[in-house]
Design a protein around this motif. Structure first.
Motif, short mmCIF file in Angstrom:
data_model
loop_
_atom_site.label_atom_id
_atom_site.label_comp_id
_atom_site.label_asym_id
_atom_site.label_seq_id
_atom_site.Cartn_x
_atom_site.Cartn_y
_atom_site.Cartn_z
N LEU A 1 0.84 -1.20 0.00
CA LEU A 1 0.00 0.00 0.00
C LEU A 1 0.87 1.24 0.00
N ASP A 2 0.95 1.85 -1.14
CA ASP A 2 0.41 1.58 -2.46
C ASP A 2 1.57 1.48 -3.43
N PRO A 3 1.33 1.13 -4.71
CA PRO A 3 2.43 1.04 -5.68
C PRO A 3 3.18 2.37 -5.80
N PRO A 4 4.51 2.35 -5.69
CA PRO A 4 5.28 3.61 -5.77
C PRO A 4 5.01 4.41 -7.02
N SER A 5 4.83 3.76 -8.16
CA SER A 5 4.60 4.48 -9.41
C SER A 5 3.29 5.26 -9.36
N ALA A 6 2.27 4.69 -8.72
CA ALA A 6 0.98 5.37 -8.59
C ALA A 6 1.09 6.57 -7.64
N ILE A 7 1.89 6.40 -6.60
CA ILE A 7 2.07 7.49 -5.63
C ILE A 7 2.77 8.68 -6.29
N GLN A 8 3.78 8.40 -7.12
CA GLN A 8 4.52 9.47 -7.78
C GLN A 8 3.61 10.32 -8.66
N HIS A 9 2.59 9.71 -9.21
CA HIS A 9 1.65 10.42 -10.08
C HIS A 9 0.97 11.57 -9.34
N VAL A 10 0.64 11.37 -8.07
CA VAL A 10 -0.03 12.44 -7.31
C VAL A 10 0.96 13.32 -6.56
N TYR A 11 2.25 12.98 -6.58
CA TYR A 11 3.23 13.88 -5.98
C TYR A 11 3.56 15.04 -6.93
N ASN A 12 3.24 14.88 -8.21
CA ASN A 12 3.49 15.92 -9.19
C ASN A 12 2.20 16.69 -9.46
N ARG A 13 2.18 17.97 -9.16
CA ARG A 13 0.94 18.73 -9.31
C ARG A 13 0.56 18.97 -10.77
N GLN A 14 1.49 18.71 -11.69
CA GLN A 14 1.15 18.81 -13.10
C GLN A 14 0.23 17.67 -13.51
N SER A 15 0.47 16.49 -12.94
CA SER A 15 -0.32 15.30 -13.30
C SER A 15 -1.39 14.97 -12.27
N MET A 16 -1.27 15.55 -11.08
CA MET A 16 -2.14 15.19 -9.96
C MET A 16 -3.63 15.26 -10.29
N LEU A 17 -4.05 16.34 -10.91
CA LEU A 17 -5.48 16.59 -11.11
C LEU A 17 -5.99 16.16 -12.49
N GLU A 18 -5.11 15.57 -13.29
CA GLU A 18 -5.51 15.17 -14.64
C GLU A 18 -6.68 14.19 -14.62
N LEU B 1 -4.09 34.42 -8.17
CA LEU B 1 -3.63 33.07 -8.48
C LEU B 1 -2.96 32.45 -7.26
N VAL B 2 -3.24 31.19 -7.05
CA VAL B 2 -2.57 30.43 -5.99
C VAL B 2 -1.35 29.77 -6.60
N ALA B 3 -0.20 29.96 -5.98
CA ALA B 3 1.04 29.35 -6.44
C ALA B 3 1.44 28.24 -5.48
N LYS B 4 1.66 27.04 -6.03
CA LYS B 4 2.03 25.88 -5.21
C LYS B 4 3.28 25.24 -5.80
N PRO B 5 4.15 24.68 -4.95
CA PRO B 5 5.33 23.98 -5.47
C PRO B 5 4.90 22.85 -6.41
N LEU B 6 5.67 22.66 -7.49
CA LEU B 6 5.33 21.62 -8.47
C LEU B 6 5.35 20.24 -7.84
N VAL B 7 6.32 20.01 -6.97
CA VAL B 7 6.38 18.74 -6.25
C VAL B 7 5.59 18.89 -4.97
N ALA B 8 4.54 18.09 -4.85
CA ALA B 8 3.56 18.27 -3.77
C ALA B 8 4.03 17.65 -2.46
N PRO C 1 9.72 29.45 -9.52
CA PRO C 1 9.49 28.16 -10.19
C PRO C 1 10.48 27.11 -9.66
N PRO C 2 10.20 25.84 -9.90
CA PRO C 2 9.03 25.26 -10.59
C PRO C 2 7.79 25.29 -9.70
N LEU C 3 6.68 25.66 -10.31
CA LEU C 3 5.44 25.79 -9.55
C LEU C 3 4.22 25.61 -10.44
N VAL C 4 3.09 25.50 -9.79
CA VAL C 4 1.81 25.43 -10.47
C VAL C 4 1.01 26.65 -10.06
#
Length: 360
Positions: free
Chosen positions: A115-132, A180-187, A206-209
């Protein structure tokens, strides 16, 4: 600008990298002093010391032990395959080396639930891909059982990887509206900033969202997911920003908001003082559908959503952050919810294992 009380719109911070360690072993075996049908479930955990303190609280460990669940610390100085045997591995540690260790362990120990697969966790650690996955959701096929339940979307956002001087032009081209809300790219940080005017955008790092700020009555809904269970609580957030505020020169600039103490009062404690239109929880049918779809798409069992309702509406919601393995210690009744989750997970795995071995 005043931050109301408990948590900001943000992400659960990355804790210290220390980890308490000990060694033990166990497996699913019969307990002689309890009813024969009860099995021991051994959960190996690799957590930071801070996460251990907040998650493995005495009440939770006691309840779990009474149900046959035992937590065993994973020793990072020893090969993972030499420890256990485990039925479940629970983890929240960072680093590519640890991720690779877990991926290798999953391949060589398919009988263990990680719990849980590392690859799946990395997906939500990146705010660029998190909300896709939220943006791609189409809940319309559930209209028959979600009458007037509402819609779920994500705020318009823009990723800036470098060169702060390019931010104003990039914002204009993307059609984003201030503030605008600015957040670090790595969550992995609670920290966020709120930029009120285009001249202040170059001050961001940067890097940010960049995410459009949506007025939401100063309340964020923390939607906790533990397997099939869904629990939602209210937390105070950033207050609304009016057009009048934006027109004032004194508001211009970038306001930074560091981590807020978790000990502050939650909005649930003050619900009687809140406008009912703001305090009303999102419809249960909507939350369950959303959680079910995101579990499937993200491949995660343990996460939470930061969700807001657009102020002035009753049924327009936005997911603004996803957090893996959040602070469940702040979730009401987490001890019972998590214990049931682990038992059901082990039971399901045990049944599957038994049916496989009994095949001719």
């Amino acid at each position: 600008m005043r931050l109301m009380q408990e948590e900001m719109i943000g992400y659960e911070s990355e804790e210290e990298r220390e980890m308490e360690s000990s060694s033990s072993c166990g497996s699913i075996v019969d307990l002689g002093f309890q009813e024969k049908s009860m099995k021991v479930v051994v959960v190996g955990y690799a957590l930071t010391s801070k996460k251990i303190k907040s998650f493995l609280q005495p009440k939770f460990e006691g309840l779990a032990r009474n149900k046959g669940i035992f937590f065993v610390a994973i020793d990072q100085t020893r090969p993972l395959s030499d420890q256990g045997p485990f039925d479940i591995v629970l983890h929240k540690l960072s680093g590519k080396e640890w991720q690779q260790i877990l991926e290798d362990y999953r391949l060589t120990h398919p009988e263990v639930t990680v719990l849980d697969p590392p690859s799946a966790i990395q997906h939500v650690y990146n705010r660029q891909s998190m909300l896709e996955d939220v943006a791609d959701l189409d809940l319309s096929d559930a209209a028959y059982d979600m009458q007037n339940a509402g819609s779920v979307g994500v705020p318009k956002q823009l990723v800036i990887e470098k060169d702060p001087s390019s931010i104003p032009d990039a914002v204009k081209q993307a059609g984003l509206a201030l503030p605008l809300v600015a957040k670090p790219l790595v969550a992995k940080s609670h920290e966020l900033s709120l930029a009120y005017d285009e001249y202040s955008l170059e001050k961001l790092e940067p890097p940010l969202v960049l995410q459009e700020f949506i007025n939401h009555g100063g309340v964020v809904f923390k939607v906790y997911i533990v397997g099939d269970a869904v629990k939602v609580v209210r937390r105070f957030s950033l207050p609304d920003v009016s057009k009048r505020d934006l027109s004032r020169r004194s508001v211009g600039g970038v306001f930074r908001f560091p981590r807020v103490s978790c000990a502050a009062q939650s909005a649930d404690d003050s619900v009687a003082d809140l406008d009912p239109c703001i305090a009303e929880l999102p419809p249960r049918a909507l939350l369950e559908r959303l959680a079910r779809e995101l579990r499937r798409r993200l491949g995660l069992h343990l996460f939470n959503l930061d969700m807001i309702r657009e102020h002035g509406t009753r049924d327009r919601f936005y997911v603004i952050d996803i957090n893996y393995f959040p602070g469940y210690g702040k979730m009401p009744e987490y001890e019972h919810i998590f214990t049931d989750f682990l038992l059901n997970l082990a039971k399901s795995k045990y049944k599957k294992r038994s049916s496989t071995t009994s095949l001719p």
